[in-house]
Design a protein around this motif. Structure first.
Motif, PDB file in Angstrom:
ATOM      1  N   ALA A 277       0.827  -1.211   0.000  1.00  0.00           N
ATOM      2  CA  ALA A 277       0.000   0.000   0.000  1.00  0.00           C
ATOM      3  C   ALA A 277       0.857   1.255   0.000  1.00  0.00           C
ATOM      4  O   ALA A 277       0.567   2.234  -0.702  1.00  0.00           O
ATOM      5  N   LYS A 278       1.916   1.247   0.771  1.00  0.00           N
ATOM      6  CA  LYS A 278       2.795   2.422   0.862  1.00  0.00           C
ATOM      7  C   LYS A 278       3.480   2.703  -0.456  1.00  0.00           C
ATOM      8  O   LYS A 278       3.798   3.861  -0.776  1.00  0.00           O
ATOM      9  N   ASP A 279       3.717   1.659  -1.254  1.00  0.00           N
ATOM     10  CA  ASP A 279       4.422   1.804  -2.525  1.00  0.00           C
ATOM     11  C   ASP A 279       3.452   1.959  -3.691  1.00  0.00           C
ATOM     12  O   ASP A 279       3.799   1.691  -4.839  1.00  0.00           O
ATOM     13  N   GLY A 280       2.222   2.392  -3.419  1.00  0.00           N
ATOM     14  CA  GLY A 280       1.253   2.618  -4.491  1.00  0.00           C
ATOM     15  C   GLY A 280       1.818   3.555  -5.541  1.00  0.00           C
ATOM     16  O   GLY A 280       2.591   4.475  -5.236  1.00  0.00           O
ATOM     17  N   GLU A 281       1.460   3.317  -6.776  1.00  0.00           N
ATOM     18  CA  GLU A 281       2.020   4.099  -7.887  1.00  0.00           C
ATOM     19  C   GLU A 281       1.834   5.594  -7.656  1.00  0.00           C
ATOM     20  O   GLU A 281       0.712   6.084  -7.541  1.00  0.00           O
ATOM     21  N   GLY A 282       2.951   6.301  -7.572  1.00  0.00           N
ATOM     22  CA  GLY A 282       2.922   7.745  -7.372  1.00  0.00           C
ATOM     23  C   GLY A 282       2.632   8.173  -5.947  1.00  0.00           C
ATOM     24  O   GLY A 282       2.528   9.372  -5.664  1.00  0.00           O
ATOM     25  N   GLU A 371       0.178  15.719   6.700  1.00  0.00           N
ATOM     26  CA  GLU A 371       1.445  15.874   5.977  1.00  0.00           C
ATOM     27  C   GLU A 371       2.453  14.804   6.352  1.00  0.00           C
ATOM     28  O   GLU A 371       3.527  14.720   5.759  1.00  0.00           O
ATOM     29  N   ASN A 372       2.114  13.945   7.323  1.00  0.00           N
ATOM     30  CA  ASN A 372       3.012  12.858   7.722  1.00  0.00           C
ATOM     31  C   ASN A 372       3.106  11.794   6.631  1.00  0.00           C
ATOM     32  O   ASN A 372       2.218  11.676   5.785  1.00  0.00           O
ATOM     33  N   GLU A 373       4.159  10.986   6.680  1.00  0.00           N
ATOM     34  CA  GLU A 373       4.288   9.877   5.726  1.00  0.00           C
ATOM     35  C   GLU A 373       3.226   8.814   5.973  1.00  0.00           C
ATOM     36  O   GLU A 373       2.806   8.122   5.047  1.00  0.00           O
ATOM     37  N   THR A 374       2.804   8.658   7.218  1.00  0.00           N
ATOM     38  CA  THR A 374       1.709   7.744   7.556  1.00  0.00           C
ATOM     39  C   THR A 374       0.567   8.552   8.147  1.00  0.00           C
ATOM     40  O   THR A 374       0.750   9.267   9.145  1.00  0.00           O
ATOM     41  N   VAL A 375      -0.600   8.461   7.524  1.00  0.00           N
ATOM     42  CA  VAL A 375      -1.789   9.200   7.955  1.00  0.00           C
ATOM     43  C   VAL A 375      -2.785   8.197   8.538  1.00  0.00           C
ATOM     44  O   VAL A 375      -3.097   7.188   7.893  1.00  0.00           O
ATOM     45  N   VAL A 376      -3.266   8.474   9.742  1.00  0.00           N
ATOM     46  CA  VAL A 376      -4.196   7.572  10.413  1.00  0.00           C
ATOM     47  C   VAL A 376      -5.565   8.237  10.516  1.00  0.00           C
ATOM     48  O   VAL A 376      -5.671   9.370  11.004  1.00  0.00           O
ATOM     49  N   LEU A 377      -6.579   7.534  10.030  1.00  0.00           N
ATOM     50  CA  LEU A 377      -7.956   8.004  10.124  1.00  0.00           C
ATOM     51  C   LEU A 377      -8.731   7.016  10.996  1.00  0.00           C
ATOM     52  O   LEU A 377      -8.715   5.800  10.733  1.00  0.00           O
ATOM     53  N   ASN A 378      -9.378   7.514  12.036  1.00  0.00           N
ATOM     54  CA  ASN A 378     -10.086   6.657  12.979  1.00  0.00           C
ATOM     55  C   ASN A 378     -11.588   6.906  12.912  1.00  0.00           C
ATOM     56  O   ASN A 378     -12.035   8.056  12.944  1.00  0.00           O
ATOM     57  N   VAL A 379     -12.347   5.818  12.809  1.00  0.00           N
ATOM     58  CA  VAL A 379     -13.805   5.893  12.750  1.00  0.00           C
ATOM     59  C   VAL A 379     -14.387   4.999  13.840  1.00  0.00           C
ATOM     60  O   VAL A 379     -14.048   3.818  13.936  1.00  0.00           O
ATOM     61  N   ASP A 380     -15.238   5.574  14.678  1.00  0.00           N
ATOM     62  CA  ASP A 380     -15.937   4.800  15.709  1.00  0.00           C
ATOM     63  C   ASP A 380     -17.429   4.837  15.398  1.00  0.00           C
ATOM     64  O   ASP A 380     -18.057   5.890  15.427  1.00  0.00           O
ATOM     65  N   LEU A 381     -17.998   3.682  15.075  1.00  0.00           N
ATOM     66  CA  LEU A 381     -19.420   3.596  14.731  1.00  0.00           C
ATOM     67  C   LEU A 381     -20.312   3.549  15.962  1.00  0.00           C
ATOM     68  O   LEU A 381     -21.526   3.746  15.858  1.00  0.00           O
ATOM     69  N   GLN A 382     -19.733   3.232  17.111  1.00  0.00           N
ATOM     70  CA  GLN A 382     -20.478   3.127  18.380  1.00  0.00           C
ATOM     71  C   GLN A 382     -21.731   2.259  18.236  1.00  0.00           C
ATOM     72  O   GLN A 382     -22.807   2.593  18.717  1.00  0.00           O
ATOM     73  N   ASN A 383     -21.537   1.115  17.572  1.00  0.00           N
ATOM     74  CA  ASN A 383     -22.681   0.258  17.286  1.00  0.00           C
ATOM     75  C   ASN A 383     -22.325  -1.228  17.419  1.00  0.00           C
ATOM     76  O   ASN A 383     -22.902  -2.072  16.758  1.00  0.00           O
ATOM     77  N   GLY A 384     -21.324  -1.538  18.255  1.00  0.00           N
ATOM     78  CA  GLY A 384     -20.916  -2.925  18.423  1.00  0.00           C
ATOM     79  C   GLY A 384     -19.499  -3.013  18.947  1.00  0.00           C
ATOM     80  O   GLY A 384     -18.884  -2.019  19.339  1.00  0.00           O
ATOM     81  N   TRP A 391      -5.585  -0.456   4.718  1.00  0.00           N
ATOM     82  CA  TRP A 391      -4.451   0.376   4.356  1.00  0.00           C
ATOM     83  C   TRP A 391      -4.531   0.766   2.888  1.00  0.00           C
ATOM     84  O   TRP A 391      -4.999  -0.007   2.046  1.00  0.00           O
ATOM     85  N   GLY A 392      -4.070   1.956   2.590  1.00  0.00           N
ATOM     86  CA  GLY A 392      -4.023   2.429   1.213  1.00  0.00           C
ATOM     87  C   GLY A 392      -3.016   3.550   1.094  1.00  0.00           C
ATOM     88  O   GLY A 392      -2.134   3.707   1.936  1.00  0.00           O
ATOM     89  N   CYS A 393      -3.164   4.365   0.064  1.00  0.00           N
ATOM     90  CA  CYS A 393      -2.226   5.459  -0.154  1.00  0.00           C
ATOM     91  C   CYS A 393      -2.959   6.637  -0.766  1.00  0.00           C
ATOM     92  O   CYS A 393      -4.114   6.521  -1.189  1.00  0.00           O
ATOM     93  N   ASP A 394      -2.274   7.765  -0.809  1.00  0.00           N
ATOM     94  CA  ASP A 394      -2.877   8.932  -1.434  1.00  0.00           C
ATOM     95  C   ASP A 394      -2.876   8.777  -2.955  1.00  0.00           C
ATOM     96  O   ASP A 394      -2.167   7.932  -3.517  1.00  0.00           O
TER      97      ASP A 394
END
Length: 408
Positions: A277-282, A371-384, A391-394
């Protein structure tokens, strides 16, 4: 070696697919590609218990079909041979014959049973294999200058910018068990496999049915949780070989240390997946999406996949734009049981949505995290109580440049 969060698993510094006992590997240039190495192999001293998972694309390439048939017949693989540059996909009956010849010639060269050879190809679709070059390459297998794990890792690459490898060690039955891996993948990466090849080796003795089940389960948590561009290729495969060189009591679900083996196996798979994922094209950034509070594992995975697959999320990350609306939009179209009034979102440690409503936050701080090399996005559904990570890339301008001229 360094310890992981699981203190019983040690990561080997500069570990490779040949770190487990009884495995060798190599690669060479046979001129399928202009200058880069383009033909590689892995070999076990003895037939190894084998398991594999394959792309779900209906256009499965000829070498994949040949390998699948061999593993189903014998449950054993001793040599893996791979070419890059040409996929041998959508090549009709001639493609099947070429893959079979590649398998047969490799078996003769390495002195193994024909059905103990796995064949793999990656590259341009619809182009016949240049068999004269393949034959020459097979003849040169095991020449001293060609033998190294690093050569193998380079030989399987296509648009990748870096090799991908890892090895870990654990102790089972008083034996030091090693699990190593190598992978390629950069574009056409999407959940349910990708233009991805991954080869995992271990010197543990493992029961085949248990190994196949473990691979399927772990793939769903690792290789099937990455995406680059939403495309699914024709040649994807993850292949595992367990040669039993450490003479441990055969591992299966009944072995008391089976959970430790699974943890190490999953760590290797996740790290290879993240490297892809980190080595995604471009790509310039690795994106990690953590989803918790889901009503089921499947719901958690699907929400995580929806967010990581969103081109709008990916471009926002590239531009370091804390546009949380794109995240909740992806959560909403995941087709999972979502209560919008409970959803919470954070960019790194910065909470931007609570109970479905926006929070005040310092945009400059969120932008700094993006702007970091690793970006973390957190989602809490609060439903279980279930959770998942993807994982992916920009998505960048260079992705278009690379794929607009892929064949040239």
């Amino acid at each position: 070696m360094v310890a992981t969060k699981e203190e019983n698993i040690q990561i080997i510094k500069n570990g490779h697919v040949t770190s487990p006992q009884g495995f060798s590997a190599g690669g060479l240039h046979c001129a399928i590609r202009k200058t880069r190495l383009d033909f590689g192999w892995i070999h076990s001293d003895n037939p190894a218990t084998a398991a594999a998972v394959y792309t779900l694309n209906a256009f499965q390439a000829a070498p994949l079909k040949i390998t699948k048939d061999s593993i189903e017949k014998e449950k054993l693989i001793q040599t893996v041979v791979v070419n890059s540059g040409v996929a041998n996909s959508c090549t009709g009956e001639q493609g099947n014959l070429d893959a079979l010849e590649m398998q047969k010639l490799t078996a003769e060269k390495m002195g193994v049973d024909t059905n103990h050879v796995a064949v793999s190809s990656t590259g341009v679709i619809g182009v016949p294999l240049p068999m004269e070059k393949i034959r020459t390459a097979i003849h040169s297998m095991n020449d001293k200058d060609n033998v190294s794990a690093e050569n193998f890792e380079e030989a399987i690459l296509t648009t990748d910018t870096m090799t991908k490898h890892i090895a870990v060690q654990i102790e089972i039955d008083g034996k030091t068990i090693t699990i190593g891996g190598a992978a390629k993948g950069s574009g056409m990466i999407h959940p349910n496999m990708a233009t991805m090849l991954s080869f995992i080796t271990t010197d543990a003795a493992v029961e085949q049915k248990s190994l196949q089940q473990a691979l399927g389960d772990i793939t769903n948590k690792s290789f099937n949780m990455i995406t680059v561009d939403g495309d699914c290729s024709t040649n994807d495969m993850v292949l595992v070989m367990a040669n039993g060189k450490q003479n441990n009591t055969q591992l299966s679900e009944t072995h008391p240390q089976w959970p430790l083996f699974l943890q190490a196996f999953q760590l290797v798979s996740e790290e290879l997946a993240k490297q892809i994922a980190k080595d995604g094209e471009g790509a310039t950034k690795l994106i990690e999406v953590n989803v918790k509070g889901a009503p089921s594992d499947e719901a958690a995975r699907q929400v995580a996949k929806a967010v990581i697959s969103s081109n709008l999320v990916k471009t926002a990350v590239y531009g370091a734009d804390p546009n949380w609306g794109r995240i909740v939009c992806a959560v909403g179209y995941s087709e999972q049981p979502i209560d919008p009034d409970k959803v919470c979102v954070a960019i790194g440690d910065i909470h931007v949505v609570k109970d479905g409503l926006p929070l005040e936050f310092v945009e400059a701080e969120a932008k700094q995290h993006l702007e970091n090399e690793t970006v973390v996005l957190n989602v809490d559904l609060q439903n279980g109580l279930h959770e998942a990570t993807a994982w992916g890339c920009d998505l960048t301008y260079d992705y278009i440049k690379i794929n607009a001229s892929y064949r040239t």
